[in-house]
Design a protein around this motif. Structure first.
Motif, PDB file in Angstrom:
ATOM      1  N   UNK A  25       0.755  -1.192   0.042  1.00 25.67           N
ATOM      2  CA  UNK A  25       0.035   0.007  -0.057  1.00 25.67           C
ATOM      3  C   UNK A  25       0.830   1.196   0.057  1.00 25.67           C
ATOM      4  N   UNK A  26       1.928   1.297   0.780  1.00 18.75           N
ATOM      5  CA  UNK A  26       2.509   2.315   0.740  1.00 18.75           C
ATOM      6  C   UNK A  26       3.857   2.592  -0.081  1.00 18.75           C
ATOM      7  N   UNK A  27       4.222   1.590  -0.701  1.00 20.96           N
ATOM      8  CA  UNK A  27       5.194   1.675  -1.797  1.00 20.96           C
ATOM      9  C   UNK A  27       4.656   0.684  -2.779  1.00 20.96           C
ATOM     10  N   UNK A  28       3.812   1.022  -3.743  1.00 22.65           N
ATOM     11  CA  UNK A  28       3.247   0.230  -4.577  1.00 22.65           C
ATOM     12  C   UNK A  28       4.388  -0.184  -5.627  1.00 22.65           C
ATOM     13  N   UNK A  29       5.287   0.690  -6.185  1.00 20.11           N
ATOM     14  CA  UNK A  29       6.465   0.131  -7.017  1.00 20.11           C
ATOM     15  C   UNK A  29       7.179  -1.126  -6.621  1.00 20.11           C
ATOM     16  N   UNK A  30       7.183  -1.190  -5.213  1.00 22.72           N
ATOM     17  CA  UNK A  30       8.008  -2.448  -4.924  1.00 22.72           C
ATOM     18  C   UNK A  30       7.821  -3.828  -5.233  1.00 22.72           C
ATOM     19  N   UNK A  31       8.665  -4.536  -5.531  1.00 21.74           N
ATOM     20  CA  UNK A  31       8.383  -5.880  -5.910  1.00 21.74           C
ATOM     21  C   UNK A  31       8.718  -6.775  -4.627  1.00 21.74           C
ATOM     22  N   UNK A  32       7.985  -7.449  -3.850  1.00 23.63           N
ATOM     23  CA  UNK A  32       8.077  -8.416  -3.157  1.00 23.63           C
ATOM     24  C   UNK A  32       8.455  -9.698  -3.661  1.00 23.63           C
ATOM     25  N   UNK A  33       9.581 -10.403  -3.637  1.00 18.71           N
ATOM     26  CA  UNK A  33      10.007 -11.273  -4.449  1.00 18.71           C
ATOM     27  C   UNK A  33       9.956 -12.715  -3.808  1.00 18.71           C
TER      28      UNK A  33
END
Length: 254
Positions: A25-33
């Motif tokens: 929600x806070x960092x939509x561009x983050x890709x949690x791999x």
């Protein structure tokens, strides 16, 4: 900025999922791999995936977040997720380590995200001996010392041998096994380097690479090649062992 990739490690699935939801929600561009549930899995996935950021719970089975962080090679930036007391938080602040406290609060996580974004925009830092020393100090202060091994049971062919650690020149990871090297022979164990390290006396054994531990009693010296890469030489053994950049600081006095 290119896509930023992150890993989350926490042995409590609901807390890991909550952190993942908050980050999404806070960092939509983050890709949690990857989301993993213990320190051993975290170390393996960080080595395999090389994420930009690793959110590491401090207290996890197998390896703690501090132990995982101490073994990281490359530029992965660590954010500790901690339920530790005020003393430990003060230590993190003095060492300029990124952290968030449990329960994770949105406002605090936002500050951490902005700090991490700023750090990622800057040039990647060189491996820092002070950081390694800080992590080691925190490990010693926050965790009771585990029982130390005196012998290791290792196989050679179909036979099992009990080897005195004083006879071990070095341990080296080799695919599915760890090689136990003595002056006269090689043996195999299934324990990974990162699991073996906490069981060894740090006054006797030293990590010089993600895949290598050496017995300091058998250290003969060091050598740099034409590219300024550092290698250690072991007494009564022809093989030279490379020292990764993260551990070069240990040999500056040599």
């Amino acid at each position: 900025m290119n896509t930023v990739r992150a890993l989350i490690a926490d042995d409590e699935p609901h807390l890991a999922q909550y952190l993942k939801t908050q980050l999404t929600q806070l960092w939509p561009e983050l890709d949690i791999v990857a989301v993993v549930k213990n320190g051993v899995e975290a170390a393996a996935q960080i080595a395999a995936l090389a994420p930009d950021i690793a959110f590491l719970d401090i207290q996890m089975p197998g390896l703690s977040g501090l132990e995982v962080a101490q073994g990281i090679e490359g530029a992965t930036r660590v954010v500790f997720v901690t339920a530790y007391d005020e003393y430990a938080v003060e230590a993190f602040e003095q060492a300029a380590l990124d952290y968030v406290c449990k329960p994770v609060k949105t406002e605090r996580l936002l500050r951490t995200i902005e700090r991490v974004k700023a750090a990622l925009r800057a040039a990647p830092p060189e491996p820092d001996g002070a950081l390694a020393a800080t992590l080691q100090r925190l490990l010693q202060e926050q965790q009771p010392a585990p029982p130390r091994l005196r012998y290791v049971r290792a196989s050679q062919g179909e036979l099992m041998h009990q080897i005195d650690l004083a006879e071990v020149l070095f341990f080296h990871a080799d695919e599915k096994y760890t090689v136990v090297q003595t002056q006269n022979a090689e043996y195999l164990i299934r324990t990974a380097i990162i699991e073996l390290m906490p069981q060894l006396d740090p006054e006797q054994f030293c990590q010089i690479h993600r895949s290598t531990l050496i017995n300091l009693a058998h250290l003969a010296g060091t050598r740099r090649d034409e590219a300024s890469r550092l290698f250690v030489r072991i007494k009564n053994h022809a093989r030279e062992l490379p020292v990764s950049r993260a551990y070069v600081h240990l040999f500056k006095a040599m």
